[in-house]
Design a protein around this motif. Structure first.
Motif, mmCIF file in Angstrom:
data_model
loop_
_atom_site.group_PDB
_atom_site.id
_atom_site.type_symbol
_atom_site.label_atom_id
_atom_site.label_comp_id
_atom_site.label_asym_id
_atom_site.label_seq_id
_atom_site.Cartn_x
_atom_site.Cartn_y
_atom_site.Cartn_z
ATOM 1 N N ALA A 107 45.843 28.285 45.219
ATOM 2 C CA ALA A 107 46.718 29.302 46.043
ATOM 3 C C ALA A 107 45.858 30.921 45.691
ATOM 4 O O ALA A 107 46.064 31.956 46.080
ATOM 5 N N LEU A 108 45.357 30.866 44.302
ATOM 6 C CA LEU A 108 44.526 31.926 44.014
ATOM 7 C C LEU A 108 43.140 32.027 43.927
ATOM 8 O O LEU A 108 42.768 33.118 43.906
ATOM 9 N N ARG A 109 42.529 30.731 44.081
ATOM 10 C CA ARG A 109 41.099 30.821 43.803
ATOM 11 C C ARG A 109 40.403 31.704 45.141
ATOM 12 O O ARG A 109 39.329 32.325 44.938
ATOM 13 N N ALA A 110 41.081 31.606 46.171
ATOM 14 C CA ALA A 110 40.341 32.304 47.266
ATOM 15 C C ALA A 110 40.979 33.634 47.443
ATOM 16 O O ALA A 110 40.509 34.542 48.472
ATOM 17 N N ARG A 111 41.533 34.304 46.495
ATOM 18 C CA ARG A 111 41.879 35.744 46.642
ATOM 19 C C ARG A 111 41.610 36.544 45.447
ATOM 20 O O ARG A 111 40.968 36.084 44.606
ATOM 21 N N SER A 112 41.670 38.131 45.711
ATOM 22 C CA SER A 112 40.997 38.694 44.873
ATOM 23 C C SER A 112 42.005 39.973 44.878
ATOM 24 O O SER A 112 42.702 39.947 45.788
ATOM 25 N N PHE A 113 41.949 40.706 43.753
ATOM 26 C CA PHE A 113 43.098 41.737 43.245
ATOM 27 C C PHE A 113 42.319 43.005 42.800
ATOM 28 O O PHE A 113 41.149 42.958 42.310
ATOM 29 N N ASP A 114 43.001 44.213 43.126
ATOM 30 C CA ASP A 114 42.634 45.457 42.513
ATOM 31 C C ASP A 114 42.633 45.559 41.218
ATOM 32 O O ASP A 114 41.973 46.151 40.497
ATOM 33 N N GLN A 115 43.818 45.000 40.588
ATOM 34 C CA GLN A 115 44.037 45.081 39.103
ATOM 35 C C GLN A 115 44.305 43.753 38.735
ATOM 36 O O GLN A 115 45.050 42.889 39.366
ATOM 37 N N VAL A 116 44.010 43.445 37.465
ATOM 38 C CA VAL A 116 44.444 42.001 36.732
ATOM 39 C C VAL A 116 45.067 42.874 35.262
ATOM 40 O O VAL A 116 44.332 43.635 34.591
ATOM 41 N N ILE A 117 46.175 42.255 34.962
ATOM 42 C CA ILE A 117 46.672 42.587 33.598
ATOM 43 C C ILE A 117 47.002 41.336 32.749
ATOM 44 O O ILE A 117 47.183 40.272 33.559
ATOM 45 N N ALA A 118 46.896 41.285 31.731
ATOM 46 C CA ALA A 118 47.109 40.268 30.765
ATOM 47 C C ALA A 118 47.587 40.306 29.378
ATOM 48 O O ALA A 118 47.066 41.408 28.893
ATOM 49 N N ASN A 119 48.418 39.812 28.809
ATOM 50 C CA ASN A 119 48.880 39.802 27.428
ATOM 51 C C ASN A 119 48.840 38.486 26.949
ATOM 52 O O ASN A 119 49.757 37.778 26.635
ATOM 53 N N PRO A 120 47.500 38.116 26.588
ATOM 54 C CA PRO A 120 47.091 36.889 26.079
ATOM 55 C C PRO A 120 47.875 36.350 24.742
ATOM 56 O O PRO A 120 48.222 37.324 23.971
ATOM 57 N N PRO A 121 47.950 35.083 24.279
ATOM 58 C CA PRO A 121 48.562 34.538 23.121
ATOM 59 C C PRO A 121 47.755 35.286 22.049
ATOM 60 O O PRO A 121 46.635 35.258 21.950
ATOM 61 N N ARG A 158 38.300 42.360 42.365
ATOM 62 C CA ARG A 158 37.298 43.030 43.294
ATOM 63 C C ARG A 158 36.620 43.726 42.811
ATOM 64 O O ARG A 158 36.684 44.332 41.568
ATOM 65 N N PRO A 159 35.195 44.019 43.191
ATOM 66 C CA PRO A 159 34.394 44.766 42.818
ATOM 67 C C PRO A 159 34.898 46.137 42.594
ATOM 68 O O PRO A 159 35.587 46.760 43.395
ATOM 69 N N GLY A 160 34.688 46.817 41.475
ATOM 70 C CA GLY A 160 35.525 48.109 40.906
ATOM 71 C C GLY A 160 36.701 47.934 40.580
ATOM 72 O O GLY A 160 37.431 49.318 40.201
ATOM 73 N N GLY A 161 37.528 46.927 40.672
ATOM 74 C CA GLY A 161 38.731 46.633 39.999
ATOM 75 C C GLY A 161 38.847 46.750 38.724
ATOM 76 O O GLY A 161 37.639 46.646 37.865
ATOM 77 N N TYR A 162 40.032 46.925 38.160
ATOM 78 C CA TYR A 162 40.292 47.267 36.580
ATOM 79 C C TYR A 162 40.923 45.919 36.058
ATOM 80 O O TYR A 162 41.973 45.379 36.816
ATOM 81 N N ARG A 207 36.089 48.087 33.768
ATOM 82 C CA ARG A 207 35.988 48.158 35.252
ATOM 83 C C ARG A 207 34.924 47.049 35.889
ATOM 84 O O ARG A 207 33.629 46.925 35.173
ATOM 85 N N LYS A 208 35.194 46.175 36.810
ATOM 86 C CA LYS A 208 34.352 45.277 37.342
ATOM 87 C C LYS A 208 33.214 45.874 37.880
ATOM 88 O O LYS A 208 33.443 46.798 38.581
ATOM 89 N N GLY A 209 31.904 45.682 37.445
ATOM 90 C CA GLY A 209 30.695 46.233 37.884
ATOM 91 C C GLY A 209 30.372 47.861 37.291
ATOM 92 O O GLY A 209 29.416 48.155 37.337
ATOM 93 N N GLY A 210 31.270 48.106 36.250
ATOM 94 C CA GLY A 210 31.140 49.113 35.571
ATOM 95 C C GLY A 210 30.035 49.310 34.594
ATOM 96 O O GLY A 210 29.612 48.143 34.034
ATOM 97 N N ARG A 211 29.122 50.442 34.408
ATOM 98 C CA ARG A 211 28.167 50.283 33.750
ATOM 99 C C ARG A 211 28.169 51.656 32.837
ATOM 100 O O ARG A 211 27.412 51.878 32.014
ATOM 101 N N GLY A 212 29.525 52.165 32.759
ATOM 102 C CA GLY A 212 29.390 53.564 31.698
ATOM 103 C C GLY A 212 29.610 52.991 30.233
ATOM 104 O O GLY A 212 29.981 51.725 30.106
ATOM 105 N N PRO A 213 29.447 53.823 29.418
ATOM 106 C CA PRO A 213 29.679 53.724 27.845
ATOM 107 C C PRO A 213 30.822 53.326 27.582
ATOM 108 O O PRO A 213 31.989 53.697 28.246
ATOM 109 N N LEU A 214 31.098 52.577 26.389
ATOM 110 C CA LEU A 214 32.379 52.253 25.655
ATOM 111 C C LEU A 214 33.053 53.413 25.242
ATOM 112 O O LEU A 214 32.325 54.346 24.755
ATOM 113 N N ARG A 215 34.302 53.746 25.414
ATOM 114 C CA ARG A 215 35.036 54.820 25.019
ATOM 115 C C ARG A 215 36.380 54.434 24.068
ATOM 116 O O ARG A 215 36.947 53.607 24.223
ATOM 117 N N LEU A 216 36.225 54.767 23.002
ATOM 118 C CA LEU A 216 37.168 54.694 21.757
ATOM 119 C C LEU A 216 38.261 55.791 21.863
ATOM 120 O O LEU A 216 37.483 56.978 21.361
#
Length: 253
Positions: A107-121, A158-162, A207-216
């Motif tokens: 149900a999810l494999r064929a879909r894409s999203f603008d944003q993905v969030i997660a709080n992994p274990p 999606r490309p450009g998504g966060y 960002r997916k596809g992002g090429r900018g530097p890391l910001r801390l």
């Protein structure tokens, strides 16, 4: 499924949301609200939460940003049912898919999203003492490697998504190692309990596809007092605005 007597009714965002959570199982708190606040979703976008539990992060995000298409993936059926119940009870729409992110449901494999969030274990396998409650143990102890969580998230973006996630500060190296070459322009926000104290959490956004530097970024400080002196809330004004008023936690990009 959870019996009514096994649940508590907990307020979030200053009472804007009332969400049922298991009395003895995994209970979301501050981290889920911070995660939701840091997601840069806009009305009309689709958001996927990996490991949504009882739906706290997704529903906090939905309460702040109207018009989102919210979807959660949850491996534990009882928590998935509770997330659906919480969404309905608060007048929000949250699609919850049951399944394992390591074997993404069709149900999810064929879909894409603008944003993905997660709080992994947070806890490593075989570390410490296992939780007495099996649901809490599943939610808190890593069974699927963190790199697999990040891979699953990037596949659904999606490309450009966060991708926005919250994790223990000690896992920052693992997170940053798993992002390239598919994601970059990463922003890291340390979350410290008090001024001058080491960060216990990090919020990472890439960002997916992002090429900018890391910001801390400078640490986000939760509590105003220099040390814990009494059992009363002493949140900083910034933390108060996010945790109680539903303010945005903006990560500069």
């Amino acid at each position: 499924m959870f019996a009514p007597e096994d649940l508590t009714q907990d307020g979030f965002l200053g009472g804007r949301l009332t969400l049922a959570q298991p009395r003895a199982g995994y209970r979301s708190a501050m981290d889920a609200v911070l995660l939701a606040a840091a997601c840069p979703a806009r009305a009309g976008q689709g958001v996927l939460e990996l490991g949504c539990g009882a739906g706290v992060a997704s529903l906090c995000l939905g309460a702040r940003v109207p018009g989102l298409g919210l979807t959660g993936l949850e491996v534990q059926p009882a928590y998935a049912a509770l997330a659906r119940r919480n969404a309905a009870a608060n007048g929000l729409v949250l699609e919850v898919v049951e399944g394992d992110l390591a074997a993404m449901p069709a149900a999810l494999r064929a879909r894409s999203f603008d944003q993905v969030i997660a709080n992994p274990p947070y806890f490593a396998p075989f570390s410490g003492t296992a939780a007495a409650d099996s649901g809490r143990e599943t939610a808190q102890r890593e069974a699927t490697p963190l790199a697999v969580w990040i891979d699953a998230a990037l596949r659904r973006l999606r490309p450009g998504g966060y991708l926005t996630l919250i994790q223990q500060a000690e896992r920052l190296g693992d997170i940053l190692a798993a992002l390239p070459p598919r994601a970059g322009s990463s922003v890291v926000l340390p979350v410290a309990p008090r001024a001058g104290r080491a960060a216990g959490r990090v919020i990472v956004q890439a960002r997916k596809g992002g090429r900018g530097p890391l910001r801390l970024l400078a640490p986000f400080v939760l509590h105003a007092a220099p040390h814990h002196a009494a059992d009363h809330e002493d949140l900083t004004p910034e933390a108060q605005a996010i945790l109680r008023a539903g303010a945005v936690l903006t990560l500069p990009r």
